[in-house]
Write a protein that holds these residues in place. Structure first.
Motif, short mmCIF file in Angstrom:
data_model
loop_
_atom_site.label_atom_id
_atom_site.label_comp_id
_atom_site.label_asym_id
_atom_site.label_seq_id
_atom_site.Cartn_x
_atom_site.Cartn_y
_atom_site.Cartn_z
N SER A 58 0.84 -1.20 0.00
CA SER A 58 0.00 0.00 0.00
C SER A 58 0.87 1.25 0.00
N SER A 113 -7.44 7.79 -2.74
CA SER A 113 -7.18 6.97 -1.55
C SER A 113 -8.48 6.65 -0.82
N THR A 167 0.67 3.92 -3.02
CA THR A 167 0.36 5.34 -2.78
C THR A 167 1.49 6.24 -3.23
#
Length: 344
Positions: free
Chosen positions: A95, A128, A99
């Motif tokens: 993650s 997000s 991101t």
């Protein structure tokens, strides 16, 4: 309270609702991301003390969400199968890498002006927020699946899976609930606790604060810090898979502690690299920081629960995450030390 601990162990075994705890944490992640967008829209992207305080409150709520999710997940996974922890932390690292890639795209698309920079940041948070909302039904599905596959740690898991078990009734096998106390688990695993604490003290004292303040000579402009953080996240992800190779997995308790302590050498290394080195050395150091952090985290969290009974593994998993989050907190506090002598 400690003297009658045996009563509370009997009263609360397998009744702590980690299913709701984890789901509440994921929902809090979503609402926090949404709150960032609403705060920016309501203040029209302006600065000042009030938006700053609001941002700090949201950041604190992210910490609460993380504590709910990471503690609950690590405890449950330690009970079900310690090896599952590797997959979970690989997902956490993934993650971070995803991101970082998302931040690259939004910055590249909207960097041309200050208003564009704000728009890119808001698109980043919007995407997000969308992914977090998308993940909620997936989390609910797999929590139910874990129950149907035999996770007996929580009554709510069993109810979600629609299965019956003696642990659902009031008659609980005393042999199941008898376990070492949290204090005993702490004393037996103090080296593992220190491993995680020291690992994250070093990591968070450097990323992101130091990287934003003392990155040294470079030619990447405003992209430099983003590149460094992306390198750290990418190597953190790679490192979570290295312990799957048994030949190079560090299992020695003394070796793990020595490795965690030796990472403090990274602090003077970053200081002198920022002062005398160039961007190549800084990227190399940042990559090693992420690599060592991900590797040690998985090694510790998969080794520590071995040899304990299910309830003990669950409690130890939560204890280890507490030390990890404690390291993050004190790392963030020590981050201020980099500002000494900066003239502020």
């Amino acid at each position: 309270m400690l003297i009658i601990l045996d009563y509370y162990i009997y009263l609360f075994p397998a009744k702590i609702n980690t299913r709701l705890r984890i789901l509440a944490g994921y929902m809090l992640f979503f609402f926090n991301s949404l709150a960032v967008i609403l705060l920016d829209v309501s203040t029209s992207g302006g600065g000042g003390i009030q938006p700053f305080v609001g941002t700090c409150i949201i950041a604190a709520c992210f910490g609460v969400a993380n504590g709910h999710v990471q503690g609950g997940m690590t405890g449950d996974l330690s009970f079900m199968c310690p090896e599952f922890i590797q997959s979970f932390f690989a997902g956490v690292a993934a993650s971070g890498a995803i991101t970082s890639a998302l931040r690259f795209m939004t910055k590249a698309a909207f960097e041309s002006s200050q208003n564009g920079l704000r728009r890119g940041a808001m698109i980043f948070f919007s995407m997000s927020c969308f992914f977090e909302l998308l993940c909620l039904p997936i989390v609910i599905f797999y929590r139910s699946k874990a129950a149907s596959d035999g996770s007996l740690t929580v009554k709510a898991d069993l109810a979600a899976g629609g299965i019956k078990s003696p642990l659902n009734s009031m008659s609980i096998d005393p042999a199941y609930i008898e376990r070492l106390s949290t204090k005993q688990l702490l004393l037996q695993n103090i080296d593992y606790v220190m491993d995680l604490f020291l690992t994250y003290v070093v990591t968070i004292s450097i990323v992101p604060g130091f990287l934003a303040e003392d990155t040294g000579s470079h030619s990447m402009g405003s992209w430099y810090v983003i590149v460094l953080i992306a390198c750290s996240n990418a190597w953190d992800l790679i490192a979570t898979y290295i312990p799957l190779i048994e030949q190079i997995k560090l299992t020695s308790r003394k070796g793990l502690l020595l490795a965690a302590i030796s990472r403090f050498l990274l602090i003077p290394a970053f200081y002198y690299t920022a002062k005398y080195g160039d961007q190549g050395w800084m990227i190399l150091l940042t990559s090693f920081l992420g690599l060592s952090s991900g590797y040690l985290t998985v090694c510790v969290l998969t080794e520590a629960p071995k040899g304990y009974k299910g309830p003990e593994q669950n409690a130890l998993g939560n204890l280890l995450v507490l030390s990890l989050l404690g390291g993050i907190f004190w790392g963030a506090v020590l981050d201020w030390l980099w500002l000494i002598g900066k003239g502020w």
